[in-house]
Design a protein around this motif. Structure first.
Motif, mmCIF file in Angstrom:
data_model
loop_
_atom_site.group_PDB
_atom_site.id
_atom_site.type_symbol
_atom_site.label_atom_id
_atom_site.label_comp_id
_atom_site.label_asym_id
_atom_site.label_seq_id
_atom_site.Cartn_x
_atom_site.Cartn_y
_atom_site.Cartn_z
ATOM 1 N N SER A 7 0.288 -8.510 -1.549
ATOM 2 C CA SER A 7 1.433 -9.329 -1.142
ATOM 3 C C SER A 7 1.069 -10.800 -1.071
ATOM 4 O O SER A 7 1.923 -11.674 -1.295
ATOM 5 N N ALA A 10 1.246 -11.990 -4.610
ATOM 6 C CA ALA A 10 2.628 -11.919 -5.093
ATOM 7 C C ALA A 10 3.473 -13.068 -4.562
ATOM 8 O O ALA A 10 4.305 -13.626 -5.282
ATOM 9 N N ARG A 11 3.264 -13.426 -3.293
ATOM 10 C CA ARG A 11 4.125 -14.405 -2.634
ATOM 11 C C ARG A 11 4.095 -15.762 -3.347
ATOM 12 O O ARG A 11 5.127 -16.431 -3.475
ATOM 13 N N LEU A 15 6.696 -12.805 -6.856
ATOM 14 C CA LEU A 15 6.607 -11.473 -7.442
ATOM 15 C C LEU A 15 6.643 -10.419 -6.354
ATOM 16 O O LEU A 15 6.528 -10.713 -5.166
ATOM 17 N N SER A 16 6.741 -9.183 -6.776
ATOM 18 C CA SER A 16 6.561 -8.068 -5.850
ATOM 19 C C SER A 16 5.092 -7.665 -5.849
ATOM 20 O O SER A 16 4.360 -7.931 -6.813
ATOM 21 N N ALA A 17 4.666 -7.022 -4.776
ATOM 22 C CA ALA A 17 3.293 -6.529 -4.715
ATOM 23 C C ALA A 17 3.043 -5.513 -5.828
ATOM 24 O O ALA A 17 1.942 -5.442 -6.384
ATOM 25 N N GLN A 18 4.073 -4.747 -6.176
ATOM 26 C CA GLN A 18 3.923 -3.765 -7.255
ATOM 27 C C GLN A 18 3.662 -4.456 -8.589
ATOM 28 O O GLN A 18 2.897 -3.956 -9.419
ATOM 29 N N ALA A 19 4.297 -5.602 -8.802
ATOM 30 C CA ALA A 19 4.060 -6.337 -10.046
ATOM 31 C C ALA A 19 2.600 -6.746 -10.152
ATOM 32 O O ALA A 19 1.997 -6.655 -11.228
ATOM 33 N N ARG A 21 0.060 -5.219 -8.793
ATOM 34 C CA ARG A 21 -0.699 -4.002 -9.094
ATOM 35 C C ARG A 21 -0.546 -3.612 -10.566
ATOM 36 O O ARG A 21 -1.506 -3.160 -11.194
ATOM 37 N N ASN A 22 0.656 -3.814 -11.097
ATOM 38 C CA ASN A 22 0.867 -3.513 -12.519
ATOM 39 C C ASN A 22 0.040 -4.438 -13.408
ATOM 40 O O ASN A 22 -0.514 -4.010 -14.429
#
Length: 246
Positions: A7, A10-11, A15-19, A21-22
């Motif tokens: 996070s 991402a912030r 972005l999202s935290a999942q993005a 990770r992707n």
């Protein structure tokens, strides 16, 4: 070295935290260490990689940015630089094509003169020759023809398409505008205006817009180069680490 959560990375980029990770899964940023509980632990190295990747996306698009970063993380710097070099070559080619189209517009002739210019004695190109000239496929040229953008003559003996000087100009203009994100119906309207007297106004505006896009892309490439250089220079434990560094 300080640690970061998904996070946190991402912030900064919305972005999202999942993005994040992707991106890691796809090799766009280095693999994260894991805690005993299996949670990812990121570092400033990952933050720098993400900044570089996002800057590359703005300059080269998502697909090429991903290829650049994955090649880096495989340890193949030369291959990554080759992709970047090709991007610069394409930008230069776009600028040259833009200039060529502008010169063509400066010498536009009325529709009647263009029709007269389609005489058999003029230099012509077959569909294959024109496709090679533009670095597109013959199928692409046929699609432009189906959209009403190109109107090549036919060889009376063979029935094959032949492209005269105005057709080549229209094809070059179409290629440029397609790279600028214009759809085929809009390009067809612009080309039709060029074919008539006084029809250069719309295409001039379109070329001005594309010039601004090229300038923005060039500036984005400079920003990406700085971010990527920072990542490689200031994070020796990043993508180009060797066994001697450990």
């Amino acid at each position: 070295m300080s640690t970061l959560r998904p996070s946190d990375l991402a912030r900064e980029h919305g972005l999202s935290a999942q993005a994040v990770r992707n991106y890691e899964q796809n090799g766009f940023i280095p693999a994260a260490e894991r805690t005993a509980g299996g949670y990812r632990v990121y570092t400033p190295v990952h933050a720098a990689a993400l900044r570089a990747f996002r800057a590359l996306v703005a300059a080269y698009g998502h697909a090429l940015a991903g290829r650049i970063m994955t090649e880096l993380h495989r340890g193949d710097l030369d291959r990554a630089l080759e992709i970047i070099d090709r991007g610069h070559c394409q930008l230069l080619r776009d600028r040259e094509t833009l200039d060529a189209v502008r010169k063509a517009i400066d010498h536009l002739t009325p529709a009647a003169d263009i029709v007269a210019d389609r005489s058999p004695g003029r230099t012509i190109r077959t569909v294959g020759e024109l496709a090679r000239h533009l670095r597109v496929t013959p199928a692409t040229l046929r699609a432009w023809e189906a959209a009403g953008i190109l109107a090549p003559a036919r060889d009376p003996a063979t029935g094959y398409r032949v492209y005269h000087t105005p057709d080549v100009r229209d094809a070059e203009l179409t290629h440029l505008l397609r790279r600028g994100g214009y759809d085929l119906p809009r390009i067809a309207a612009v080309v039709e205006q060029i074919r008539t007297a006084g029809g250069a106004g719309a295409v001039t505006a379109a070329l001005d817009e594309w010039r601004r896009k090229l300038t923005a892309r060039g500036v984005a490439m400079l920003e990406a180069a700085g971010r990527l250089g920072h990542y490689l220079r200031d994070h020796p434990d990043g993508p180009l680490r060797t066994s001697d560094d450990e």
